[in-house]
Structures are given as C-alpha cells and as structure tokens.
Motif scaffolding. Structure first.
Motif, PDB file in Angstrom:
ATOM      1  N   UNK A   7       0.832  -1.200   0.000  1.00 51.98           N
ATOM      2  CA  UNK A   7       0.000   0.000   0.000  1.00 51.98           C
ATOM      3  C   UNK A   7       0.868   1.252   0.000  1.00 51.98           C
ATOM      4  N   UNK A   8       0.384   2.264  -0.684  1.00 54.44           N
ATOM      5  CA  UNK A   8       1.065   3.549  -0.712  1.00 54.44           C
ATOM      6  C   UNK A   8       0.725   4.339   0.542  1.00 54.44           C
ATOM      7  N   UNK A   9       1.621   5.216   0.941  1.00 51.39           N
ATOM      8  CA  UNK A   9       1.280   6.209   1.940  1.00 51.39           C
ATOM      9  C   UNK A   9       0.759   7.402   1.149  1.00 51.39           C
ATOM     10  N   UNK A  10      -0.453   7.788   1.399  1.00 46.14           N
ATOM     11  CA  UNK A  10      -1.120   8.792   0.587  1.00 46.14           C
ATOM     12  C   UNK A  10      -0.694  10.197   0.988  1.00 46.14           C
ATOM     13  N   UNK A  11      -0.673  11.126   0.021  1.00 43.73           N
ATOM     14  CA  UNK A  11      -0.189  12.474   0.296  1.00 43.73           C
ATOM     15  C   UNK A  11      -1.118  13.279   1.204  1.00 43.73           C
ATOM     16  N   UNK A  12      -2.371  12.968   1.257  1.00 38.43           N
ATOM     17  CA  UNK A  12      -3.318  13.686   2.108  1.00 38.43           C
ATOM     18  C   UNK A  12      -4.632  13.892   1.398  1.00 38.43           C
ATOM     19  N   UNK A  13      -5.683  13.755   2.139  1.00 38.48           N
ATOM     20  CA  UNK A  13      -7.029  13.937   1.616  1.00 38.48           C
ATOM     21  C   UNK A  13      -7.635  15.157   2.288  1.00 38.48           C
ATOM     22  N   UNK A  14      -8.557  15.795   1.605  1.00 40.40           N
ATOM     23  CA  UNK A  14      -9.383  16.842   2.186  1.00 40.40           C
ATOM     24  C   UNK A  14     -10.757  16.717   1.571  1.00 40.40           C
ATOM     25  N   UNK A  47     -12.575  13.106  13.158  1.00 35.09           N
ATOM     26  CA  UNK A  47     -11.983  14.405  12.867  1.00 35.09           C
ATOM     27  C   UNK A  47     -12.687  15.068  11.699  1.00 35.09           C
ATOM     28  N   UNK A  48     -12.446  16.358  11.557  1.00 33.97           N
ATOM     29  CA  UNK A  48     -12.984  17.137  10.452  1.00 33.97           C
ATOM     30  C   UNK A  48     -12.224  16.798   9.176  1.00 33.97           C
ATOM     31  N   UNK A  49     -12.961  16.492   8.123  1.00 34.55           N
ATOM     32  CA  UNK A  49     -12.337  16.103   6.858  1.00 34.55           C
ATOM     33  C   UNK A  49     -11.758  17.257   6.069  1.00 34.55           C
ATOM     34  N   UNK A  50     -12.084  18.505   6.449  1.00 33.23           N
ATOM     35  CA  UNK A  50     -11.601  19.635   5.652  1.00 33.23           C
ATOM     36  C   UNK A  50     -10.153  20.013   5.956  1.00 33.23           C
ATOM     37  N   UNK A  51      -9.524  19.310   6.896  1.00 33.35           N
ATOM     38  CA  UNK A  51      -8.092  19.478   7.180  1.00 33.35           C
ATOM     39  C   UNK A  51      -7.359  18.296   6.541  1.00 33.35           C
ATOM     40  N   UNK A  52      -6.229  18.556   5.871  1.00 33.93           N
ATOM     41  CA  UNK A  52      -5.485  17.487   5.194  1.00 33.93           C
ATOM     42  C   UNK A  52      -5.166  16.356   6.179  1.00 33.93           C
ATOM     43  N   UNK A  53      -5.422  15.120   5.742  1.00 31.27           N
ATOM     44  CA  UNK A  53      -5.226  13.955   6.614  1.00 31.27           C
ATOM     45  C   UNK A  53      -4.934  12.724   5.771  1.00 31.27           C
ATOM     46  N   UNK A  54      -4.386  11.700   6.418  1.00 34.29           N
ATOM     47  CA  UNK A  54      -4.126  10.436   5.733  1.00 34.29           C
ATOM     48  C   UNK A  54      -3.089   9.607   6.467  1.00 34.29           C
ATOM     49  N   UNK A  55      -2.893   8.364   6.024  1.00 37.17           N
ATOM     50  CA  UNK A  55      -1.892   7.492   6.630  1.00 37.17           C
ATOM     51  C   UNK A  55      -0.492   8.093   6.466  1.00 37.17           C
ATOM     52  N   UNK A  56       0.259   8.101   7.537  1.00 32.43           N
ATOM     53  CA  UNK A  56       1.629   8.621   7.509  1.00 32.43           C
ATOM     54  C   UNK A  56       2.639   7.476   7.440  1.00 32.43           C
ATOM     55  N   UNK A  57       2.423   6.449   8.267  1.00 36.20           N
ATOM     56  CA  UNK A  57       3.337   5.301   8.280  1.00 36.20           C
ATOM     57  C   UNK A  57       2.554   4.058   8.683  1.00 36.20           C
ATOM     58  N   UNK A  58       2.805   2.981   7.971  1.00 40.18           N
ATOM     59  CA  UNK A  58       2.170   1.698   8.268  1.00 40.18           C
ATOM     60  C   UNK A  58       3.142   0.923   9.147  1.00 40.18           C
ATOM     61  N   UNK A  59       2.914   0.961  10.457  1.00 42.01           N
ATOM     62  CA  UNK A  59       3.890   0.378  11.387  1.00 42.01           C
ATOM     63  C   UNK A  59       3.771  -1.132  11.500  1.00 42.01           C
ATOM     64  N   UNK A  60       2.545  -1.641  11.597  1.00 39.35           N
ATOM     65  CA  UNK A  60       2.350  -3.092  11.715  1.00 39.35           C
ATOM     66  C   UNK A  60       1.224  -3.489  10.769  1.00 39.35           C
ATOM     67  N   UNK A  61       1.583  -4.185   9.698  1.00 36.32           N
ATOM     68  CA  UNK A  61       0.605  -4.590   8.686  1.00 36.32           C
ATOM     69  C   UNK A  61       0.272  -6.069   8.849  1.00 36.32           C
ATOM     70  N   UNK A  62      -0.838  -6.526   8.358  1.00 33.48           N
ATOM     71  CA  UNK A  62      -1.839  -5.745   7.652  1.00 33.48           C
ATOM     72  C   UNK A  62      -2.634  -4.866   8.612  1.00 33.48           C
TER      73      UNK A  62
END
Length: 76
Positions: A7-14, A47-62
C-alpha cells in the motif's frame, strides 16, 4: 479497508464532513493537519475532513480499518 506492505502512503485527503476511523488490526501512524497520531488496533479517530489527513506510516501490517465519512446538509 486493508493496507499492507504494497500500500502507498497517501499524500493527504481533504473533503467536507466528519470522518470516523476504527482500526480492527495493525498499527497505523495517521496525520491530521500538523498532528501525527499512533493508532493501534481497537483505537478510533474522529476528525474534520476539511483538514489534510491520511496514513503517515504503516507500522504493523496488515492494517484493517473501517472508514466512514458523514456529510451534513448543505445548510450545516
């Protein structure tokens, strides 16, 4: 949703609305604006979706999680 080694670490969603995430398995570092949270299985985030957010690091997968977005009325 399932995230694994491929999986990719995504740049951020809003987006409009409120987002709720509940981790079913794994450990995820999740960013919301300038904050970075470590969330193990069993944790929930809201959290409020209008602030940039997303996975930063996948520490223990899956990582398995539920993600819900609640959109309000246009008048809200």
């Amino acid at each position: 949703m399932t995230l694994n080694d491929r999986s990719e670490v995504f740049p951020g969603f809003q987006h409009p609305g409120i987002e709720f995430i509940h981790l079913l398995s794994g450990v995820l570092h999740y960013r919301h604006g300038r904050h970075n949270l470590c969330a193990p299985a069993g944790d929930s985030l809201t959290f409020s979706g209008d602030i940039a957010h997303g996975p930063e690091r996948l520490e223990k997968v899956p990582i398995r999680m539920l993600s819900l977005i609640i959109y309000g009325d246009e008048d809200d």
